[in-house]
Scaffold this active site. Structure first.
Site, PDB file in Angstrom:
ATOM      1  N   GLY A 119     -32.249  41.799 -25.586  1.00  0.00           N
ATOM      2  CA  GLY A 119     -33.336  41.948 -24.621  1.00  0.00           C
ATOM      3  C   GLY A 119     -34.452  40.960 -24.926  1.00  0.00           C
ATOM      4  O   GLY A 119     -34.539  39.907 -24.332  1.00  0.00           O
ATOM      5  N   SER A 214     -27.089  38.361 -27.230  1.00  0.00           N
ATOM      6  CA  SER A 214     -28.336  37.908 -26.669  1.00  0.00           C
ATOM      7  C   SER A 214     -29.417  37.864 -27.721  1.00  0.00           C
ATOM      8  O   SER A 214     -29.269  37.197 -28.728  1.00  0.00           O
ATOM      9  CB  SER A 214     -28.735  38.796 -25.507  1.00  0.00           C
ATOM     10  OG  SER A 214     -29.741  38.183 -24.770  1.00  0.00           O
ATOM     11  N   TYR A 215     -30.480  38.623 -27.534  1.00  0.00           N
ATOM     12  CA  TYR A 215     -31.559  38.592 -28.520  1.00  0.00           C
ATOM     13  C   TYR A 215     -31.112  39.207 -29.848  1.00  0.00           C
ATOM     14  O   TYR A 215     -31.810  39.071 -30.856  1.00  0.00           O
ATOM     15  CB  TYR A 215     -32.807  39.310 -28.001  1.00  0.00           C
ATOM     16  CG  TYR A 215     -34.030  38.960 -28.832  1.00  0.00           C
ATOM     17  CD1 TYR A 215     -34.687  37.745 -28.639  1.00  0.00           C
ATOM     18  CD2 TYR A 215     -34.479  39.816 -29.823  1.00  0.00           C
ATOM     19  CE1 TYR A 215     -35.768  37.400 -29.424  1.00  0.00           C
ATOM     20  CE2 TYR A 215     -35.567  39.479 -30.609  1.00  0.00           C
ATOM     21  CZ  TYR A 215     -36.215  38.272 -30.410  1.00  0.00           C
ATOM     22  OH  TYR A 215     -37.288  37.926 -31.192  1.00  0.00           O
ATOM     23  N   ASP A 392     -22.017  31.398 -18.777  1.00  0.00           N
ATOM     24  CA  ASP A 392     -23.349  31.972 -18.980  1.00  0.00           C
ATOM     25  C   ASP A 392     -24.398  30.944 -18.594  1.00  0.00           C
ATOM     26  O   ASP A 392     -24.315  29.779 -18.985  1.00  0.00           O
ATOM     27  CB  ASP A 392     -23.503  32.354 -20.458  1.00  0.00           C
ATOM     28  CG  ASP A 392     -24.846  33.004 -20.775  1.00  0.00           C
ATOM     29  OD1 ASP A 392     -25.557  33.379 -19.824  1.00  0.00           O
ATOM     30  OD2 ASP A 392     -25.163  33.140 -21.965  1.00  0.00           O
ATOM     31  N   HIS A 444     -22.562  35.847 -19.762  1.00  0.00           N
ATOM     32  CA  HIS A 444     -23.369  36.296 -20.889  1.00  0.00           C
ATOM     33  C   HIS A 444     -22.762  37.533 -21.556  1.00  0.00           C
ATOM     34  O   HIS A 444     -22.868  37.716 -22.754  1.00  0.00           O
ATOM     35  CB  HIS A 444     -24.765  36.604 -20.351  1.00  0.00           C
ATOM     36  CG  HIS A 444     -25.823  36.656 -21.390  1.00  0.00           C
ATOM     37  ND1 HIS A 444     -26.101  35.616 -22.235  1.00  0.00           N
ATOM     38  CD2 HIS A 444     -26.689  37.643 -21.723  1.00  0.00           C
ATOM     39  CE1 HIS A 444     -27.104  35.960 -23.029  1.00  0.00           C
ATOM     40  NE2 HIS A 444     -27.467  37.186 -22.745  1.00  0.00           N
TER      41      HIS A 444
END
Length: 471
Positions: A119, A214-215, A392, A444
């Protein structure tokens, strides 16, 4: 604990967060855009390995049995066990993290994998478990589940953690805890693990992995650094370096034919992303032009349809339903589902969200790069995999390739195509202590778009070997 691996899946970098398609969230994009105007120097991740001691530890007697899930609403019969519940990480603040464990059919013979969504501020259960690699996905009715035959608990016991507090079902009784950052997230995740392993002591003797997306490209290396001598890891589609992300973005847009030659040339000539806050007006103008030129494509998978569009049927490339996050939102907010998950801590239904925008906006400490941490882990002998879905549009394969060059590792196994179900599943190159893998046709959220290919390369990683080439 016998710990053999950390698996960091920045699939959203990737992974993170399936929620963006239907409900309009784009937390990683917001965070990156905000940071372009921040007046501070490019800085490295700090060594966090000795900063959080001692760790809170509480008795866990009887809590495992209380956490066992009898049956989820709308679930088919399965031959593996599930558990979920809260683990307190700070009793003074009343801070507790929520988990969901899907065991393998033979749990004692399989490793334990901790999965973290990114996130920052997005749910590992709503995203990772319910739309990516978990055993169940939600039907369009928002009430029943269908079985994912390519779930990762085919080869491992998967522990989904909603972190930090304020994400998903995780909470704190102290509102100031919702203003947080990388360091506190690592500390709380470590405290969670220590206490969870007291609740499930049988896993102390099994191989341990960390996965994320992701994060989580920040979460996983920094958590690994806290337990450096215990783990090794893998990263996929990860957000790990600020400069590489921006340079790679517009290179990827151009090579994917999303923007014009003129706009790409203008960005190359006018943009210097090496220092935050130094982006010129000409650079900003060309960036704005690039985002206009690419149009309304789904940035987390540039070839996927959008939820709510006239073509919102499952993608012809991946067969993934772009409205899946809407179905999950309905399902996880049903009182009977929350009761089955032991998430209704007060006896009253809570409002579950896939992403907490407030946490994302107020995110505090965040290094521009975690490449030095990854280098440190590699130098210690930890085996690292970095993987990337090649469609992505937020943390692109181009971005990851820029970062791979910065790691400076020599090639051991030259680039080759790997196969799944008789087709090219992607490409791979093996370096000294680090491996780079692409997943063909994946955005992604790699396990969402290409579940068979994701399971193939993940299984290879668990087995300690490279994905198969052509026979």
């Amino acid at each position: 604990m016998k710990a053999s691996l950390i698996f960091l899946s920045l699939l959203c970098l990737v992974g993170c967060v399936q929620c963006y398609g239907g409900r309009g969230y784009d937390p990683l994009g917001k965070l990156l855009k905000k940071r372009q105007t921040r007046k501070s120097a490019y800085h490295l991740a700090e060594d966090v390995s000795t900063e959080y001691s001692p760790v809170y530890l509480a008795p866990q007697d009887g809590l495992k049995e209380a956490d066992k899930i009898t049956m989820l609403p709308g679930q088919l019969n399965v031959s593996f066990d599930q558990y979920s519940g809260y683990v307190t990480v700070d009793p003074g603040a009343g801070r507790a993290l929520f988990y969901y464990l899907t065991e393998a059919e033979d749990p004692s013979g399989k490793p334990l994998v901790l999965w973290l969504n990114g996130g920052p501020g997005c749910s590992s259960i709503g995203s990772g478990a319910m739309t990516e690699l978990g055993p169940f996905r939600v039907n369009p009715d928002g009430k029943t589940l269908w079985y994912n035959k390519d779930a990762w608990n085919n080869v491992a016991n998967i522990l989904f953690l909603e972190s930090p507090a304020g994400v998903g079902f995780s909470y704190s009784n102290r509102s100031s805890d919702y203003i947080t950052g990388d360091k506190q997230t690592a500390a709380d995740s470590y405290a969670f693990l220590v206490n969870w392993l007291e609740r499930f002591p049988e896993y102390k003797s099994q191989d341990f992995y960390i996965a994320g997306e992701s994060y989580a490209g920040h979460y996983v290396p920094q958590l690994a650094d806290l337990i450096l001598h215990e783990l090794v890891f893998q990263i996929g589609n990860a957000y790990i370096d600020y400069i590489d992300r921006w340079m790679g973005t517009f290179d990827h847009f151009w090579t994917s034919a999303l923007i014009s030659d003129e706009t790409h040339e203008g960005i190359v000539a006018n943009c210097n992303f090496s220092t935050e806050g130094s982006v010129s007006q000409a650079c900003e103008d060309y960036q704005d032009k690039a985002y206009v030129e690419k149009g309304g494509v789904y940035i987390y998978d540039i070839y996927a349809p959008l939820c709510g569009s006239s073509s919102s049927a499952p993608s012809q490339i991946s067969n993934f339903d772009p409205c899946s996050d809407d179905y999950v939102f309905t399902y996880l907010n049903a009182p009977e589902v929350q009761k089955a998950l032991h998430a209704d801590r007060t006896g009253v239904p809570v409002q579950w969200e896939d992403c907490n925008d407030a946490i994302n906006i107020d995110w505090q400490d965040q290094p521009d790069t975690v490449l030095p941490v990854i280098n440190k882990l590699m130098a210690s002998g930890i085996r690292v995999w970095i993987y990337s879905g090649d469609t992505d549009g937020i943390i692109h394969v181009t971005t990851t390739r820029h970062s791979m060059a910065k790691l400076g590792a020599p090639v051991k196994t030259p680039w080759y195509p790997w196969y799944s179900q008789g087709e090219v599943g992607g490409y791979i190159v093996g370096y000294q202590n680090v491996t780079f893998v692409t997943i063909r046709g994946a955005g992604h959220f790699v396990p969402s778009y290409q579940p068979e290919r994701a399971l193939t390369f993940f299984s290879s990683f668990i087995e300690g070997k490279l994905p198969p080439g052509q026979n």
